[in-house]
Design an enzyme around this catalytic site. Structure first.
Site, short mmCIF file in Angstrom:
data_model
loop_
_atom_site.label_atom_id
_atom_site.label_comp_id
_atom_site.label_asym_id
_atom_site.label_seq_id
_atom_site.Cartn_x
_atom_site.Cartn_y
_atom_site.Cartn_z
N PHE A 15 0.81 -1.22 0.00
CA PHE A 15 0.00 0.00 0.00
C PHE A 15 0.84 1.28 0.00
O PHE A 15 0.37 2.33 0.38
CB PHE A 15 -0.92 0.00 1.22
CG PHE A 15 -1.74 -1.25 1.36
CD1 PHE A 15 -2.86 -1.47 0.56
CD2 PHE A 15 -1.37 -2.24 2.26
CE1 PHE A 15 -3.61 -2.63 0.67
CE2 PHE A 15 -2.11 -3.40 2.38
CZ PHE A 15 -3.23 -3.61 1.59
N SER A 47 7.43 -1.74 1.04
CA SER A 47 8.21 -0.63 1.60
C SER A 47 9.59 -1.09 2.05
O SER A 47 10.54 -0.30 2.08
CB SER A 47 7.45 0.02 2.77
OG SER A 47 7.12 -0.94 3.76
N GLY A 70 -1.46 -10.38 9.34
CA GLY A 70 -2.28 -9.28 8.84
C GLY A 70 -2.86 -8.42 9.95
O GLY A 70 -3.14 -8.89 11.06
N SER A 119 5.30 -6.84 17.26
CA SER A 119 6.28 -5.77 17.45
C SER A 119 6.47 -5.41 18.91
O SER A 119 7.59 -5.15 19.35
CB SER A 119 5.87 -4.54 16.65
OG SER A 119 4.78 -3.86 17.26
N HIS A 139 -3.20 -0.50 12.45
CA HIS A 139 -3.74 0.86 12.42
C HIS A 139 -4.90 1.08 13.39
O HIS A 139 -5.58 2.11 13.32
CB HIS A 139 -4.18 1.22 11.00
CG HIS A 139 -3.02 1.53 10.09
ND1 HIS A 139 -1.75 1.06 10.32
CD2 HIS A 139 -2.93 2.26 8.95
CE1 HIS A 139 -0.93 1.48 9.36
NE2 HIS A 139 -1.62 2.22 8.53
#
Length: 205
Positions: A15, A47, A70, A119, A139
């Site tokens: 994305f 990225s 995901g 993380s 998010h």
């Protein structure tokens, strides 16, 4: 940025718009020689390739952290669910095989180390100073704040913090990364650049 590597990055699943990817690359090339770049939220490695290109140019290294199951928005029934990323054996999203293919195709495994894990768990035991931290994980408010709490403290003095999907206007997108930006500004970071939804900050405390 190397033209062949840029082509692979732009064709990879993910994305990151090309303009923002190049801005991320430019920011990452400013790290000190031999510096460490840490990415939180790998997905399929799009990225990661921009960061890998910068690391190679700077003689640095990329560590990318993801559980590869995901984020919330990637799950079945949500807007960004991709059925091609579902493991038919388990019925669960699994982006790790796609990351491997991306890194192999781009031939950047010499500068990229992938860590499979949540993380906040990895960040708890991490001890190496980070020259550039790129936050692009979950998010939801809870996950975005957890990612920053776990990793923001590892950014070296004078180091960089890049945050993706920052939308000050709720009509443009979710607010969690924007709230992380505001928190970082209150905790010793100063904004350095804006490109689309990508913000780059420098630690000045």
């Amino acid at each position: 940025m190397d033209a062949a590597l840029r082509q692979v990055a732009e064709g990879a699943t993910g994305f990151m718009p090309p303009q923002e990817g190049l801005a991320l690359y430019t920011a990452a090339t400013a790290i000190p020689a031999g510096g460490l770049i840490c990415e939180v939220g790998t997905y399929c490695g799009k990225s990661t390739l921009y960061l890998a290109a910068a690391a190679r140019a700077a003689g640095g290294t990329v560590v990318t952290v993801d559980h590869h199951r995901g984020s919330e928005e990637n799950q079945a029934g949500w807007e960004y669910h991709d059925t091609t990323l579902v493991d038919p054996r388990t019925g669960r999203l699994d982006t790790l095989p796609f990351l491997r293919r991306t890194l192999e195709q781009a031939q950047v495994e010499d500068v990229v180390t992938a860590i499979v894990g949540r993380s906040e768990q990895v960040g708890r035991w991490w001890s190496t100073p980070v020259a550039l931290l790129f936050l692009d994980g979950g998010h939801t408010e809870e996950q975005a704040q957890a990612d920053y709490s776990a990793w923001g403290r590892h950014v070296a003095p004078g180091g960089l913090l890049a945050i993706h999907d920052v939308f000050p206007d709720p009509a443009d997108g979710g607010q969690a990364p924007y709230h992380v930006l505001l928190r970082a500004l209150d905790e010793g970071f100063r904004e350095q650049s804006r490109t689309g939804s990508l913000r780059v900050l420098r630690r000045v405390d």
